[in-house]
Design an enzyme around this catalytic site. Structure first.
Site, mmCIF file in Angstrom:
data_model
loop_
_atom_site.group_PDB
_atom_site.id
_atom_site.type_symbol
_atom_site.label_atom_id
_atom_site.label_comp_id
_atom_site.label_asym_id
_atom_site.label_seq_id
_atom_site.Cartn_x
_atom_site.Cartn_y
_atom_site.Cartn_z
ATOM 1 N N SER A 61 0.811 -1.391 -0.141
ATOM 2 C CA SER A 61 -0.024 -0.026 0.020
ATOM 3 C C SER A 61 0.882 1.437 0.032
ATOM 4 O O SER A 61 0.265 2.280 -0.329
ATOM 5 C CB SER A 61 -1.014 -0.060 1.148
ATOM 6 O OG SER A 61 -2.077 -0.721 0.833
ATOM 7 N N LYS A 64 0.484 3.548 -2.892
ATOM 8 C CA LYS A 64 -0.757 4.376 -3.014
ATOM 9 C C LYS A 64 -0.350 5.935 -3.038
ATOM 10 O O LYS A 64 -1.201 6.785 -3.405
ATOM 11 C CB LYS A 64 -1.697 4.087 -1.976
ATOM 12 C CG LYS A 64 -2.515 2.629 -2.005
ATOM 13 C CD LYS A 64 -3.434 2.589 -0.737
ATOM 14 C CE LYS A 64 -3.797 0.787 -1.061
ATOM 15 N NZ LYS A 64 -4.228 0.170 0.068
ATOM 16 N N TYR A 188 -4.168 -2.322 -10.033
ATOM 17 C CA TYR A 188 -3.995 -2.043 -8.573
ATOM 18 C C TYR A 188 -3.136 -3.310 -8.112
ATOM 19 O O TYR A 188 -2.100 -2.932 -7.401
ATOM 20 C CB TYR A 188 -5.336 -2.351 -7.955
ATOM 21 C CG TYR A 188 -5.234 -2.304 -6.259
ATOM 22 C CD1 TYR A 188 -4.767 -1.135 -5.879
ATOM 23 C CD2 TYR A 188 -5.524 -3.310 -5.829
ATOM 24 C CE1 TYR A 188 -4.732 -1.016 -4.399
ATOM 25 C CE2 TYR A 188 -5.397 -3.455 -4.331
ATOM 26 C CZ TYR A 188 -5.066 -2.249 -3.533
ATOM 27 O OH TYR A 188 -4.973 -2.338 -2.325
ATOM 28 N N TYR A 240 -4.221 3.465 7.936
ATOM 29 C CA TYR A 240 -5.690 2.867 8.217
ATOM 30 C C TYR A 240 -6.316 3.341 9.662
ATOM 31 O O TYR A 240 -6.010 4.479 10.128
ATOM 32 C CB TYR A 240 -5.735 1.389 8.041
ATOM 33 C CG TYR A 240 -4.884 0.969 6.732
ATOM 34 C CD1 TYR A 240 -5.504 1.398 5.685
ATOM 35 C CD2 TYR A 240 -3.852 0.199 6.923
ATOM 36 C CE1 TYR A 240 -4.823 1.265 4.450
ATOM 37 C CE2 TYR A 240 -3.148 -0.336 5.905
ATOM 38 C CZ TYR A 240 -3.470 0.210 4.591
ATOM 39 O OH TYR A 240 -2.832 -0.102 3.586
ATOM 40 N N VAL A 258 0.971 -3.711 3.869
ATOM 41 C CA VAL A 258 0.976 -4.972 4.503
ATOM 42 C C VAL A 258 2.245 -5.881 4.435
ATOM 43 O O VAL A 258 2.582 -6.961 4.823
ATOM 44 C CB VAL A 258 -0.317 -5.749 4.266
ATOM 45 C CG1 VAL A 258 -1.484 -5.116 4.915
ATOM 46 C CG2 VAL A 258 -0.116 -6.036 2.717
HETATM 47 N N1 GLU Z 1 -2.441 -5.914 -1.359
HETATM 48 C C1 GLU Z 1 -2.967 -5.422 -0.445
HETATM 49 C C2 GLU Z 1 -4.429 -5.399 -0.341
HETATM 50 O O1 GLU Z 1 -5.156 -5.023 -1.369
HETATM 51 C C3 GLU Z 1 -2.568 -4.093 0.081
HETATM 52 C C4 GLU Z 1 -3.063 -3.622 1.405
HETATM 53 C C5 GLU Z 1 -1.941 -2.998 2.222
HETATM 54 O O2 GLU Z 1 -0.819 -3.070 1.848
HETATM 55 O O3 GLU Z 1 -2.055 -2.592 3.246
HETATM 56 O O4 GLU Z 1 -5.015 -6.214 0.289
#
Ligand code: GLU
Length: 306
Positions: A61, A64, A188, A240, A258
């Site tokens: 993430s 992003k 994505y 988050y 993650v």
């Molecule tokens: N590839 C993970 C998902 O889409 C990314 C989430 C993350 O890194 O927090 O669930």
């Protein structure tokens, strides 16, 4: 600076409670949780690192931040008709708010928001061109042509796509996704599958340290106003439903993934990347957060002061 980093790495090596690695795809589930790396790049380009700071990991993430920057460059403030700018207070892959808010994700850093952002980037492009654009941008900001997509991770994300596919289809049902959902998800999953080391990631964050300008390369990436705004989104939404806790403990704009990485920006001071694959209950790197907490204690770099 090197002494501080060495001390932090030593301290982290002693920690026994290292969190749990993400297990929704085998490529992440099989990573050794005992690894730790950290890199700091100063505005003038001086670099410091400790642990396995040069080992590539899945940035997930953290990507992003880069896709939001691309989308802002392409469509400017029009992006805010597609995603909001408020903390979600919900897990990264939550669907509940979407129903209440007519399919408009709370912010660009939760999964739904990032899916809406990459859909915006795809405008006027074939899916492959979008992937190339994202990778090219990350290589450009990191000033490193060797950065790559880990295609096994991308493939695995695709195989285990149920939740993200649900988010995308749900948004599409509100007319909020303009391209075929499978293409948007493909883009994505590739952005999540970018592999980078702490050193590469810290370099990639450098433009957010000095008002949108990479002082090391002399290249302006975004305007000062845009850099300030991206930093504020990272502070409020980058972890988050753990964003408040991160602001409290570390006090820096940051974005976690993650894969166990965190990119943190100390405006005017440094770009910092840390990686330790074990996650806390919310899905943010456990030792990564603890290491950043120690770093701000040593340096006084929190934006809120000592
Ligand atoms: N590839 C993970 C998902 O889409 C990314 C989430 C993350 O890194 O927090 O669930």
């Amino acid at each position: 600076m090197q002494d501080i980093l060495d001390k932090i790495a030593e301290e982290m090596a002693l920690r026994t409670d290292r969190g749990k690695v993400a297990d929704y795809i085998p490529q992440l589930a099989s990573i050794d949780p005992d690894q730790f790396g950290m890199a700091i790049v100063l505005p003038d380009g001086r670099q410091f690192s400790a642990g396995c700071a040069d080992k590539a990991f899945s940035i997930q993430s953290i990507s992003k931040v880069f896709t939001l920057t691309i989308a802002l460059g392409k469509i400017g403030d029009a992006i805010w008709s597609r995603v909001g700018r408020e903390p979600s207070g919900d897990p990264f892959n939550s669907i509940v708010q979407l129903e209440h808010e007519a399919g408009k994700p709370r912010n660009p850093f939760i999964n739904a928001g990032a899916i809406a952002v990459v859909d915006a980037i795809m405008m006027g492009h074939k899916p492959k061109e979008t992937l190339a654009e994202i990778l090219q941008f990350v290589r450009f900001v990191a000033n490193d042509e060797s950065i790559f997509f880990d295609s096994r991770v991308a493939q695995s994300e695709l195989l285990h796509r149920d939740r993200n596919a649900s988010l995308a289809h749900f948004m599409a049902s509100f007319g909020r996704i303009k391209h075929p959902v499978e293409n948007v998800l493909g883009a994505y999953f590739h952005q999540c599958a970018i592999a980078m080391s702490c050193t590469q990631l810290a370099n990639a964050g450098l433009f957010l340290v000095s008002d949108g300008m990479n002082m090391n390369t002399g290249v302006r990436v975004v305007s000062p106003q845009r850099a300030r705004r991206i930093n504020s989104l990272m502070l409020m939404c980058g972890h988050y439903d753990g964003s408040g806790e991160f602001a409290y403990r570390v006090g820096l704009p940051g974005k976690s993934g993650v894969g166990g990485g965190i990119l943190a920006i100390a405006p005017g001071k440094a770009s910092i990347a840390v990686w330790s694959p074990g996650l806390d209950d919310i899905g943010n790197s456990k030792l990564g957060t603890e290491a950043l907490e120690l770093l701000v204690q040593h340096t006084g770099w929190s934006i809120f002061g000592h």
